[in-house]
Motif scaffolding. Structure first.
Motif, mmCIF file in Angstrom:
data_model
loop_
_atom_site.group_PDB
_atom_site.id
_atom_site.type_symbol
_atom_site.label_atom_id
_atom_site.label_comp_id
_atom_site.label_asym_id
_atom_site.label_seq_id
_atom_site.Cartn_x
_atom_site.Cartn_y
_atom_site.Cartn_z
ATOM 1 N N GLY A 184 0.780 -1.227 0.000
ATOM 2 C CA GLY A 184 0.000 0.000 0.000
ATOM 3 C C GLY A 184 0.809 1.272 0.000
ATOM 4 N N ALA A 185 2.141 1.139 0.020
ATOM 5 C CA ALA A 185 3.007 2.319 0.070
ATOM 6 C C ALA A 185 3.589 2.629 -1.303
ATOM 7 C CB ALA A 185 4.129 2.112 1.086
ATOM 8 N N SER A 186 4.091 3.857 -1.449
ATOM 9 C CA SER A 186 4.830 4.250 -2.635
ATOM 10 C C SER A 186 6.287 4.408 -2.225
ATOM 11 C CB SER A 186 4.283 5.576 -3.189
ATOM 12 O OG SER A 186 4.982 5.976 -4.344
ATOM 13 N N GLN A 187 7.167 3.658 -2.847
ATOM 14 C CA GLN A 187 8.556 3.604 -2.399
ATOM 15 C C GLN A 187 9.532 3.520 -3.557
ATOM 16 O OE1 GLN A 187 7.921 -0.339 -0.289
ATOM 17 N NE2 GLN A 187 6.146 0.191 -1.542
ATOM 18 N N TRP A 188 10.756 4.003 -3.318
ATOM 19 C CA TRP A 188 11.814 3.918 -4.312
ATOM 20 C C TRP A 188 12.453 2.536 -4.244
ATOM 21 C CZ3 TRP A 188 12.222 7.654 -7.821
ATOM 22 C CH2 TRP A 188 11.738 8.924 -7.509
ATOM 23 N N ILE A 189 12.800 1.989 -5.397
ATOM 24 C CA ILE A 189 13.529 0.726 -5.435
ATOM 25 C C ILE A 189 14.756 0.905 -6.330
ATOM 26 C CG2 ILE A 189 11.513 -0.735 -4.991
ATOM 27 C CD1 ILE A 189 11.266 -1.270 -7.944
ATOM 28 N N ASP A 190 15.823 0.184 -6.017
ATOM 29 C CA ASP A 190 17.049 0.338 -6.796
ATOM 30 C C ASP A 190 16.943 -0.400 -8.124
ATOM 31 O OD1 ASP A 190 17.738 -2.434 -6.360
ATOM 32 O OD2 ASP A 190 18.512 -1.865 -4.381
ATOM 33 N N ASP A 191 17.915 -0.146 -9.001
ATOM 34 C CA ASP A 191 17.870 -0.720 -10.354
ATOM 35 C C ASP A 191 17.897 -2.240 -10.338
ATOM 36 O OD1 ASP A 191 17.765 1.797 -11.391
ATOM 37 O OD2 ASP A 191 19.886 1.908 -11.935
ATOM 38 N N ASP A 192 18.702 -2.822 -9.434
ATOM 39 C CA ASP A 192 18.802 -4.277 -9.372
ATOM 40 C C ASP A 192 17.460 -4.895 -8.996
ATOM 41 O OD1 ASP A 192 20.364 -6.828 -9.270
ATOM 42 O OD2 ASP A 192 19.766 -6.743 -7.150
ATOM 43 N N THR A 193 16.797 -4.317 -7.978
ATOM 44 C CA THR A 193 15.482 -4.823 -7.567
ATOM 45 C C THR A 193 14.468 -4.653 -8.693
ATOM 46 O OG1 THR A 193 15.944 -4.268 -5.255
ATOM 47 C CG2 THR A 193 13.639 -4.608 -5.861
ATOM 48 N N ALA A 194 14.511 -3.506 -9.366
ATOM 49 C CA ALA A 194 13.584 -3.251 -10.473
ATOM 50 C C ALA A 194 13.796 -4.255 -11.604
ATOM 51 C CB ALA A 194 13.771 -1.836 -10.990
ATOM 52 N N ASN A 195 15.042 -4.551 -11.936
ATOM 53 C CA ASN A 195 15.328 -5.506 -13.008
ATOM 54 C C ASN A 195 14.838 -6.909 -12.650
ATOM 55 O OD1 ASN A 195 16.539 -3.554 -14.611
ATOM 56 N ND2 ASN A 195 18.588 -3.942 -13.785
ATOM 57 N N ARG A 196 15.077 -7.314 -11.383
ATOM 58 C CA ARG A 196 14.637 -8.640 -10.949
ATOM 59 C C ARG A 196 13.119 -8.734 -10.921
ATOM 60 N NH1 ARG A 196 15.262 -10.033 -6.208
ATOM 61 N NH2 ARG A 196 15.959 -8.067 -5.222
ATOM 62 N N LEU A 197 12.469 -7.661 -10.454
ATOM 63 C CA LEU A 197 11.012 -7.637 -10.408
ATOM 64 C C LEU A 197 10.421 -7.677 -11.805
ATOM 65 C CD1 LEU A 197 8.351 -7.326 -8.886
ATOM 66 C CD2 LEU A 197 8.734 -4.840 -8.828
ATOM 67 N N TYR A 198 10.986 -6.912 -12.711
ATOM 68 C CA TYR A 198 10.471 -6.889 -14.085
ATOM 69 C C TYR A 198 10.636 -8.258 -14.745
ATOM 70 C CZ TYR A 198 9.481 -5.305 -18.820
ATOM 71 O OH TYR A 198 8.924 -5.151 -20.070
ATOM 72 N N GLU A 199 11.774 -8.881 -14.519
ATOM 73 C CA GLU A 199 12.014 -10.209 -15.084
ATOM 74 C C GLU A 199 11.030 -11.225 -14.514
ATOM 75 O OE1 GLU A 199 15.676 -13.461 -15.569
ATOM 76 O OE2 GLU A 199 16.022 -11.532 -14.572
ATOM 77 N N PHE A 200 10.779 -11.141 -13.194
ATOM 78 C CA PHE A 200 9.827 -12.056 -12.554
ATOM 79 C C PHE A 200 8.426 -11.871 -13.123
ATOM 80 C CE2 PHE A 200 6.561 -12.737 -9.308
ATOM 81 C CZ PHE A 200 6.815 -14.051 -8.922
ATOM 82 N N LEU A 201 7.978 -10.630 -13.232
ATOM 83 C CA LEU A 201 6.634 -10.365 -13.746
ATOM 84 C C LEU A 201 6.488 -10.809 -15.197
ATOM 85 C CD1 LEU A 201 6.058 -6.767 -12.271
ATOM 86 C CD2 LEU A 201 5.182 -8.930 -11.377
#
Length: 432
Positions: free
Chosen positions: A62-79
């Motif tokens: 429910g929050a809006s938060q910053w994530i680093d590039d590594d987390t973003a890349n892993r999340l995008y790959e997972f999705l």
């Protein structure tokens, strides 16, 4: 360059026997009129996920938060691997505004920003290009070896949205990629306060450089304010920037209150006119306000009902056309207001982009004025260096209608121009 509705060329603009152009020269259609702007290019990525996904990637529900590039890349790959992505759509307030301007005007705009060098079919950068009007010129984007901005909206089973924002390289725009010739020949430069947030970022210096070029070449600078929190955080440097460079400021009522301390839209607009020449203020269900200056001797009274509020009879001269304060011998402040078109859409799922749509309409009218001045400089419409082609009241009507369309389609980017003839445009519409 066109106004909404299908019209014959001879009826685009009022003409008389003293200012008719030479039809043999075929000037119309050959004049290059456009708006340009700088954006932090990003893509909104929507996906439906289980609560376990939020936990696995360290996201607070429910929050809006910053994530680093590594987390973003892993999340995008997972999705992507699990086929959880519902939509990938181009975002960014200036990107939205320029897209909508090009849809409305059916004409060119130029966008400065960054774009990934390596683009794969179906990825976020590809989606950004697909969701942007072909009329928006992206050839001046700076190539970067990495991701542009990504905003993940992760929806859990209970319908709650969790946001993870990764800036990627969207702030790496260098001043060297701001083309002076493009700015010098444009009808307006559109900027956003987001890029003023951090003076250490390259895009901050690119924005200052672009604003200096616009001032050098007398190109109007338009600034949108971003969010209430941002305005509070950078209030003093923001006011200084506006005083030095900005001609038109666009905001909502919350941002206006954060900047001026005034909750009343008319009073907030009056305060803002200390720093800029025009103020576009959207106030949700209350509608929108447009304020600015005109020459007192050329002011025209409205035929609409007179309204009073914090300022008595504030809309009395809303049939006047806006001028830069410096071009007025005896400047007079003018205010106009309009309630939501048809009361607003019956169902509003998302208010995102309504203000950007209204601003696109204002920019379209400014560009149309610039266009007409280029092709018919002797017209009586240009006895002064007017900012817009239409009056305060008519620009309000147009901005209000575009804002309605954005809200009705639940998307910040228009998918089409306004329906033909829907606004019942008669020749006198643009005379007012």
């Amino acid at each position: 360059m066109k106004f909404p509705g299908r019209r014959k060329i001879k009826h685009y603009f009022p003409v008389n026997t003293n200012n008719r152009f030479d039809m043999e020269s075929s000037v119309f259609g050959q004049t290059n009129t456009y708006a340009c702007g700088i954006d932090q290019n990003l893509v909104d990525i929507t996906a439906r996920v289980d609560l376990s996904v939020l936990n696995d990637f360290g996201l607070d529900k429910g929050a809006s938060q910053w994530i680093d590039d590594d987390t973003a890349n892993r999340l995008y790959e997972f999705l992507t691997d699990n086929e959880l992505i519902e939509d990938q759509f181009a975002g960014g307030t200036i990107g939205n505004t320029l897209h909508n301007y090009s849809v409305l005007a059916d004409d060119r705009s130029v966008q400065f920003g960054v774009m990934s060098t390596n683009i794969h079919v179906g990825d976020y950068a590809y989606r950004y290009l697909c969701n942007t009007s072909s009329k928006v010129d992206l050839t001046y984007l700076q190539p970067v070896n990495g991701a542009i901005g990504r905003c993940f909206a992760l929806i859990t089973d209970d319908g709650e949205r969790t946001f993870g924002i990764s800036p990627g390289l969207m702030n790496q725009l260098s001043p060297e990629f701001i083309n002076e010739e493009i700015i010098a020949e444009s009808s307006a430069l559109v900027l956003c306060a987001y890029t003023l947030a951090n003076p250490e970022l390259p895009i901050y210096h690119a924005m200052i450089h672009a604003a200096e070029l616009a001032r050098k070449h007398d190109v109007p600078v338009i600034l949108t304010l971003g969010t209430r929190g941002l305005v509070k955080a950078i209030k003093e440097p923001l006011l200084s920037f506006m005083n030095d460079y900005v001609n038109v400021a666009a905001m909502n009522e919350e941002e206006a209150e954060a900047l001026t301390g005034e909750s009343d839209p008319v009073q907030a607009s009056e305060q803002m006119l200390q720093y800029v020449d025009m103020v576009l203020l959207t106030a949700g269900a209350e509608g929108l306000y447009l304020s600015g200056y005109t020459e007192k001797s050329l002011a025209r009274e409205t035929d609409n009902p007179i309204r009073s509020g914090a300022i008595s009879d504030f809309n009395r001269f809303e049939f006047s056309r806006p001028l830069f304060q410096k071009d007025c011998e005896e400047p007079m402040k003018v205010y106009s207001h309009i309630s939501p078109y048809m009361g607003g859409p019956k169902n509003i799922k998302n208010t995102n982009g309504a203000g950007d749509g209204a601003l696109a309409a204002l920019i379209h009218d400014m560009a149309a004025n610039h266009y007409h001045r280029l092709v018919l400089p002797t017209s009586s419409k240009h006895n002064k260096q007017w900012i817009t082609y239409s009056s305060f009241a008519q620009v309000c009507k147009y901005a209000n209608r575009v804002s309605f369309e954005v809200l009705a389609q639940s998307s910040p980017r228009l998918s089409r121009a306004l329906p033909e003839r829907e606004m019942s445009l008669e020749d006198s519409y643009w005379d007012q």
